[in-house]
Design an enzyme around this catalytic site. Sequence first.
Site, short mmCIF file in Angstrom:
data_model
loop_
_atom_site.label_atom_id
_atom_site.label_comp_id
_atom_site.label_asym_id
_atom_site.label_seq_id
_atom_site.Cartn_x
_atom_site.Cartn_y
_atom_site.Cartn_z
N CYS A 38 -9.97 22.10 17.66
CA CYS A 38 -9.96 22.51 19.06
C CYS A 38 -9.33 21.50 20.00
O CYS A 38 -9.92 21.15 21.01
CB CYS A 38 -11.38 22.76 19.50
SG CYS A 38 -12.34 21.27 19.25
N GLU A 39 -8.17 21.00 19.64
CA GLU A 39 -7.43 20.20 20.63
C GLU A 39 -5.95 20.23 20.33
O GLU A 39 -5.54 20.43 19.18
CB GLU A 39 -7.96 18.78 20.73
CG GLU A 39 -8.06 18.02 19.45
CD GLU A 39 -8.64 16.62 19.71
OE1 GLU A 39 -7.90 15.80 20.26
OE2 GLU A 39 -9.81 16.38 19.37
N GLY A 80 0.85 -1.19 0.00
CA GLY A 80 0.00 0.00 0.00
C GLY A 80 0.88 1.23 0.00
O GLY A 80 1.05 1.92 -1.00
N1 LLP Z 1 -2.03 -6.13 3.80
C1 LLP Z 1 -2.71 -6.11 4.96
C2 LLP Z 1 -3.40 -7.31 5.40
C3 LLP Z 1 -2.70 -4.93 5.73
O1 LLP Z 1 -3.34 -4.92 6.89
C4 LLP Z 1 -2.01 -3.79 5.28
C5 LLP Z 1 -2.00 -2.55 6.06
C6 LLP Z 1 -1.36 -3.86 4.03
C7 LLP Z 1 -1.39 -5.06 3.33
C8 LLP Z 1 -0.61 -2.71 3.46
O2 LLP Z 1 0.44 -2.31 4.23
P1 LLP Z 1 1.51 -1.25 3.67
O3 LLP Z 1 2.17 -1.84 2.47
O4 LLP Z 1 0.77 -0.02 3.32
O5 LLP Z 1 2.44 -1.05 4.79
N2 LLP Z 1 -2.56 3.83 9.00
C9 LLP Z 1 -1.20 3.39 9.19
C10 LLP Z 1 -0.88 2.14 8.41
C11 LLP Z 1 -1.84 0.99 8.69
C12 LLP Z 1 -1.57 -0.24 7.86
C13 LLP Z 1 -2.68 -1.21 7.97
N3 LLP Z 1 -2.56 -2.39 7.19
C14 LLP Z 1 -0.26 4.54 8.85
O6 LLP Z 1 -0.73 5.63 8.52
O7 LLP Z 1 0.96 4.40 8.96
#
Ligand code: LLP
Length: 419
Positions: free
Chosen positions: A344-345, A276
Amino acid sequence: MMHDFEYLNRELYCESVRVRDIASRVGTPFYLYSYKTFTEHLMKLQKAFKLIDPLICYSMKANSNLAILRSLVKKGAGLDIVSGGELFRAREAGCDPSKIVYAGVGKTDSEMEQAIRAGILLFNVESLQELDRLERVTAKLKRRINVSLRINPDVDPGTHAHITTGKAETKFGLDLDTAHLAFMRKDKYPHLSICGVHVHIGSQIVKSEPFVKAFRKVLIFLTALEREGHRVKFLNLGGGLGIIYSDERPQTAEQFAKQILPLFQGRKYKVILEPGRFIAGNSGILVTRVIDTKQTKAKHFAIVDAGMNDLIRPALYGSHHEIWPVRQTRAAKKVIYDVVGPICESGDFLAKNRKVQELKANDLIAFASAGAYGFSMASNYNARPRAAEVLVRGSRFEVVRARETNQDLVRGERIPKWV
Ligand code: LLP
């Protein structure tokens, strides 16, 4: 080349478009994405893993704008989804369901049903209870579907606790013994073809070691399974590849592949990758305008028109996003600012103690590396309409999601007669 945001004559550009020009047309705040960066990151992975021709299922939770999804799907990507809503978006973007994989610890019966009907490639199942439920839902629909078991290998990925998923104490996946049990009881699930293994240990992982450690564990497990006569067809290695936010030195796609590919030599799995952040992270920025500056006895503040509702990563994880002035001034004077939003925080900050050129009201600044988990985690807190999203390709740009209006904020709400 890490991304396609560059200065030319002290002006920030996205590909061939001046960011300032977009701001004057679209208003602020807005997310700005480079088509070139998005698609090139996908292609880097495709190239690095060419030898095994993996299915790359972009993890759309990172950024699920339809224009982005379509761009990646057209370049051959499948999608990794985690909800019925993401399934809907995936299909709106024209993704072939046979390239969709579905993970998550809490799929509802109705979400399972939608995905079965759509004909997705694989469910990544995270518990025995879910396996039982998926069997019931699939039987009811008189279908048969492919299932991968998500393994929790109990490996520390060395990242932020909130985004660690492969350690024993997290809610994710099955431990190896339980996964083994599931394979042994395969006959209990006549409507499920348990034919794959999935592992995703966390996010923003900058070193290869945790991956190698986890994959080794999985391979030992697979060898044991095969010795017992189980056939495994799909091996989903998850996402998690880290990117540069400030001074990280993450492995490149090529280095990653070099570490990983030898592990799987001689094995004939269909490998799936779910990146991702690696694809989206550096492909987008958040452009915001300084509303006011404020000097207190303790601090210099720059108050901008984007807040934690637009980009929550600094507040939630203490994440660092570089600040890029949209127009660099010649003045040498630098000031150490807390860049904060209008909410507001005190958790509402985008950067703390950051040395940047002196700012004044109306100046535009951008937060870098905001393409992943930026807009997709945005909310309407403080009744703030969510920002616009803009996509650039070469010298063209288009608003790919309109800024929300006040009407959007109250959509679906009703005031009962009896209040
Ligand atoms: N596959 C699964 C099963 C996942 O849960 C995730 C991400 C991905 C793939 C993709 O991961 P990536 O390649 O993006 O690292 N909100 C957080 C990141 C949460 C990731 C959740 N799962 C942030 O802003 O850093």
